[in-house]
Design a protein around this motif. Structure first.
Motif, PDB file in Angstrom:
ATOM      1  N   VAL A  36       0.776  -1.104   0.045  1.00 46.62           N
ATOM      2  CA  VAL A  36      -0.208  -0.042   0.099  1.00 46.62           C
ATOM      3  C   VAL A  36       0.912   1.343  -0.205  1.00 46.62           C
ATOM      4  CG1 VAL A  36      -1.917  -1.133   0.975  1.00 46.62           C
ATOM      5  CG2 VAL A  36      -0.150  -0.156   2.438  1.00 46.62           C
ATOM      6  N   GLU A  37       0.439   2.454  -0.688  1.00 46.80           N
ATOM      7  CA  GLU A  37       1.144   3.574  -0.824  1.00 46.80           C
ATOM      8  C   GLU A  37       1.350   4.090   0.747  1.00 46.80           C
ATOM      9  OE1 GLU A  37       3.908   5.930  -2.665  1.00 46.80           O
ATOM     10  OE2 GLU A  37       2.978   4.304  -3.399  1.00 46.80           O
ATOM     11  N   ALA A  38       0.400   4.177   1.363  1.00 47.29           N
ATOM     12  CA  ALA A  38       0.288   4.723   2.766  1.00 47.29           C
ATOM     13  C   ALA A  38      -0.782   4.050   3.594  1.00 47.29           C
ATOM     14  CB  ALA A  38       0.069   6.431   2.661  1.00 47.29           C
ATOM     15  N   ILE A  39      -0.437   4.337   4.887  1.00 49.58           N
ATOM     16  CA  ILE A  39      -1.157   3.489   5.954  1.00 49.58           C
ATOM     17  C   ILE A  39      -0.808   3.992   7.164  1.00 49.58           C
ATOM     18  CG2 ILE A  39       0.054   1.485   6.520  1.00 49.58           C
ATOM     19  CD1 ILE A  39      -2.477  -0.065   6.267  1.00 49.58           C
ATOM     20  N   GLY A  40      -1.980   3.837   8.079  1.00 45.90           N
ATOM     21  CA  GLY A  40      -1.483   4.426   9.426  1.00 45.90           C
ATOM     22  C   GLY A  40      -0.604   3.598  10.128  1.00 45.90           C
ATOM     23  N   GLU A  56      -3.074 -17.300   8.357  1.00 48.66           N
ATOM     24  CA  GLU A  56      -1.614 -16.861   8.342  1.00 48.66           C
ATOM     25  C   GLU A  56      -0.962 -16.732   7.035  1.00 48.66           C
ATOM     26  OE1 GLU A  56       1.189 -19.118  10.813  1.00 48.66           O
ATOM     27  OE2 GLU A  56       0.934 -20.770   9.567  1.00 48.66           O
ATOM     28  N   GLY A  57       0.086 -15.976   6.844  1.00 54.45           N
ATOM     29  CA  GLY A  57       0.739 -15.873   5.654  1.00 54.45           C
ATOM     30  C   GLY A  57       0.470 -14.865   4.913  1.00 54.45           C
ATOM     31  N   LEU A  58      -0.282 -13.795   5.384  1.00 48.99           N
ATOM     32  CA  LEU A  58      -0.247 -12.333   4.736  1.00 48.99           C
ATOM     33  C   LEU A  58       0.749 -11.450   5.045  1.00 48.99           C
ATOM     34  CD1 LEU A  58      -2.077 -10.642   2.729  1.00 48.99           C
ATOM     35  CD2 LEU A  58      -3.540  -9.960   4.789  1.00 48.99           C
ATOM     36  N   VAL A  59       1.247 -10.915   3.918  1.00 43.65           N
ATOM     37  CA  VAL A  59       2.348 -10.017   4.309  1.00 43.65           C
ATOM     38  C   VAL A  59       1.860  -8.458   3.716  1.00 43.65           C
ATOM     39  CG1 VAL A  59       4.777  -9.329   3.634  1.00 43.65           C
ATOM     40  CG2 VAL A  59       4.097 -11.733   3.759  1.00 43.65           C
ATOM     41  N   LEU A  60       1.909  -7.381   4.635  1.00 40.80           N
ATOM     42  CA  LEU A  60       1.478  -6.049   4.321  1.00 40.80           C
ATOM     43  C   LEU A  60       2.658  -5.197   4.324  1.00 40.80           C
ATOM     44  CD1 LEU A  60      -0.820  -3.904   3.373  1.00 40.80           C
ATOM     45  CD2 LEU A  60      -1.125  -4.029   5.743  1.00 40.80           C
ATOM     46  N   VAL A  61       3.112  -4.524   3.216  1.00 42.91           N
ATOM     47  CA  VAL A  61       4.118  -3.654   3.210  1.00 42.91           C
ATOM     48  C   VAL A  61       3.494  -2.228   2.957  1.00 42.91           C
ATOM     49  CG1 VAL A  61       6.302  -2.915   2.002  1.00 42.91           C
ATOM     50  CG2 VAL A  61       5.614  -5.334   2.167  1.00 42.91           C
ATOM     51  N   ALA A  62       3.918  -1.232   3.455  1.00 41.37           N
ATOM     52  CA  ALA A  62       3.575   0.056   3.516  1.00 41.37           C
ATOM     53  C   ALA A  62       4.785   0.956   2.914  1.00 41.37           C
ATOM     54  CB  ALA A  62       3.107   0.889   4.646  1.00 41.37           C
ATOM     55  N   GLU A  63       4.766   1.822   1.888  1.00 38.47           N
ATOM     56  CA  GLU A  63       5.680   2.655   1.393  1.00 38.47           C
ATOM     57  C   GLU A  63       5.707   3.691   2.228  1.00 38.47           C
ATOM     58  OE1 GLU A  63       7.549   1.479  -0.734  1.00 38.47           O
ATOM     59  OE2 GLU A  63       6.496   1.292  -2.943  1.00 38.47           O
ATOM     60  N   HIS A  64       4.642   4.080   2.868  1.00 37.19           N
ATOM     61  CA  HIS A  64       4.844   5.189   3.858  1.00 37.19           C
ATOM     62  C   HIS A  64       3.762   4.987   5.025  1.00 37.19           C
ATOM     63  CE1 HIS A  64       5.431   8.841   5.816  1.00 37.19           C
ATOM     64  NE2 HIS A  64       4.579   9.467   5.228  1.00 37.19           N
ATOM     65  N   GLN A  65       4.297   4.583   6.187  1.00 40.02           N
ATOM     66  CA  GLN A  65       3.541   4.346   7.333  1.00 40.02           C
ATOM     67  C   GLN A  65       3.336   5.691   8.144  1.00 40.02           C
ATOM     68  OE1 GLN A  65       3.022   0.534  10.164  1.00 40.02           O
ATOM     69  NE2 GLN A  65       5.109   1.754  10.596  1.00 40.02           N
ATOM     70  N   GLN A  66       2.097   6.016   8.435  1.00 38.17           N
ATOM     71  CA  GLN A  66       1.919   7.437   8.898  1.00 38.17           C
ATOM     72  C   GLN A  66       1.601   7.424  10.544  1.00 38.17           C
ATOM     73  OE1 GLN A  66      -1.421   7.826   6.223  1.00 38.17           O
ATOM     74  NE2 GLN A  66      -0.514   9.481   4.979  1.00 38.17           N
ATOM     75  N   ALA A  67       1.356   6.469  11.123  1.00 33.22           N
ATOM     76  CA  ALA A  67       1.394   6.235  12.474  1.00 33.22           C
ATOM     77  C   ALA A  67       1.884   4.914  12.990  1.00 33.22           C
ATOM     78  CB  ALA A  67      -0.320   6.319  12.791  1.00 33.22           C
ATOM     79  N   GLY A  68       3.272   4.781  12.396  1.00 33.25           N
ATOM     80  CA  GLY A  68       3.706   3.403  13.038  1.00 33.25           C
ATOM     81  C   GLY A  68       4.356   3.583  14.599  1.00 33.25           C
ATOM     82  N   SER A  78       9.304   7.386   9.110  1.00 32.59           N
ATOM     83  CA  SER A  78      10.306   6.961   7.958  1.00 32.59           C
ATOM     84  C   SER A  78       9.587   7.708   6.469  1.00 32.59           C
ATOM     85  CB  SER A  78      10.583   5.579   7.725  1.00 32.59           C
ATOM     86  OG  SER A  78      11.317   5.469   6.582  1.00 32.59           O
ATOM     87  N   PRO A  79      10.594   8.450   5.952  1.00 38.07           N
ATOM     88  CA  PRO A  79      10.126   8.844   4.609  1.00 38.07           C
ATOM     89  C   PRO A  79       9.610   7.973   3.804  1.00 38.07           C
ATOM     90  CG  PRO A  79      12.414   9.714   5.213  1.00 38.07           C
ATOM     91  CD  PRO A  79      12.158   8.457   6.144  1.00 38.07           C
ATOM     92  N   PRO A  80       8.712   8.456   2.634  1.00 33.67           N
ATOM     93  CA  PRO A  80       8.175   7.467   1.851  1.00 33.67           C
ATOM     94  C   PRO A  80       9.404   6.801   0.930  1.00 33.67           C
ATOM     95  CG  PRO A  80       6.977   9.426   1.800  1.00 33.67           C
ATOM     96  CD  PRO A  80       8.166   9.893   2.682  1.00 33.67           C
ATOM     97  N   ARG A  81       9.073   5.377   0.953  1.00 36.70           N
ATOM     98  CA  ARG A  81       9.971   4.589   0.167  1.00 36.70           C
ATOM     99  C   ARG A  81      11.348   4.543   0.410  1.00 36.70           C
ATOM    100  NH1 ARG A  81       7.497   5.748  -5.835  1.00 36.70           N
ATOM    101  NH2 ARG A  81       5.350   5.098  -5.582  1.00 36.70           N
ATOM    102  N   ALA A  82      11.579   4.731   1.728  1.00 40.64           N
ATOM    103  CA  ALA A  82      13.040   4.960   2.165  1.00 40.64           C
ATOM    104  C   ALA A  82      13.469   3.925   3.076  1.00 40.64           C
ATOM    105  CB  ALA A  82      13.144   6.082   3.090  1.00 40.64           C
ATOM    106  N   GLY A  83      12.431   2.758   3.252  1.00 37.48           N
ATOM    107  CA  GLY A  83      12.524   1.811   4.047  1.00 37.48           C
ATOM    108  C   GLY A  83      12.006   0.588   3.796  1.00 37.48           C
TER     109      GLY A  83
END
Length: 274
Positions: A36-40, A56-68, A78-83
């Motif tokens: 996902v591009e952005a998520i809380g 089980e087995g679902l992997v969720l990746v965020a390009e930008h996490q806004q409320a980690g 973290s800045p978008p797409r930096a980590g």
């Protein structure tokens, strides 16, 4: 030279289809990699899905996490797409007391994958930090129970520049002295995590017979050192971190005796010299 400033990196988007094709093979643990591009919070999202019966087995990746979040509800940004900001949904069939090893297992898998891909020899600070050779923080790990499931989240700095980091943090690019491919690190991590998770659950979470305890100690920079532990009430105790016990607790010898500390019993563990 490692840990020096670098030119602005190329922050290419992750390809969910390519990632899924690489890890979601026949009989694999991972079913799908969603990006996902952005998520809380990726952890919060998967915890909510776990409550609806998501297997089980679902992997969720965020390009930008806004409320980690980290431990004790500390914020993590973290800045978008930096980590690599990723959470996985697991349903380990192991005794409840041994679930504490899951965040330590994740740390070992992360250390192995970072070493293999970036050539950076990291270490693990109990219970949930990945450190660069300089001692600066590269990544944090947060495992949270969601009913019968456990959601494990990782936040790893990859291309983050020095001016984008807190004073105590660093990134793989800075530690390695050059660019590091986010997708390659993520795939290596997921493969290492699957291998270790299957081995651990096959023996009902036994950290000894699965080899996890021995491997964790090989990566851990906390055990064997003088430490100062800050407790939830703000008080501190000093001692020697002697071991990690059967249930993943840190064993600390103090002048008052030996204490076994679960991650929830402490706010911070730091080297005494600090």
């Amino acid at each position: 030279m490692p840990d020096t400033d670098l030119p602005a990196p190329d922050r290419t988007a992750l390809d969910a289809a390519a990632l899924t094709a690489a890890v979601a093979t026949d009989d694999a643990l991972w079913r799908e990699v969603q990006v996902v591009e952005a998520i809380g919070s990726t952890n919060a999202e998967l915890a909510a899905r776990a409550g609806t019966g998501e297997p089980e087995g679902l992997v969720l990746v965020a390009e930008h996490q806004q409320a980690g979040r980290g431990r004790l509800d500390r914020t993590w940004t973290s800045p978008p797409r930096a980590g690599v900001t990723v959470s996985v949904l697991l349903r380990p069939d192991v005794p409840a007391a041994r679930r504490a090893w899951l965040s330590l297992l994740t740390g070992v898998a992360l250390a192995e994958s970072v070493s293999a891909v970036a050539g950076v020899r990291t270490s693990l600070k109990w219970p949930n930090d990945l450190l660069a050779p300089s001692g600066a923080k590269l990544a944090g790990i947060l495992a949270e129970s969601a009913g019968s499931a456990v959601v494990v989240g990782v936040g790893l700095n990859v291309s983050t520049r020095r001016d984008e980091l807190p004073d105590t943090g660093t990134s793989l690019a800075l530690a390695a002295g050059g660019p590091v491919d986010r997708a390659e690190v993520l795939l290596a991590f997921l493969r290492a995590l699957e291998l270790r998770y299957r081995r651990w659950t096959a023996v009902l979470g036994d950290p000894v017979s699965s080899g996890l305890a021995q491997d964790y100690l090989a990566w851990c920079s906390t055990v064997g050192t003088d430490v100062v532990v800050t407790l939830p009430d703000g008080s501190t105790l000093a001692g020697v971190a002697e071991a990690v016990d059967w249930d993943g607790r840190l064993v600390v010898r103090t002048p008052a005796g030996v204490l076994e500390l679960a991650s929830g019993d402490v706010r911070h563990v730091r080297p005494a010299r600090a």
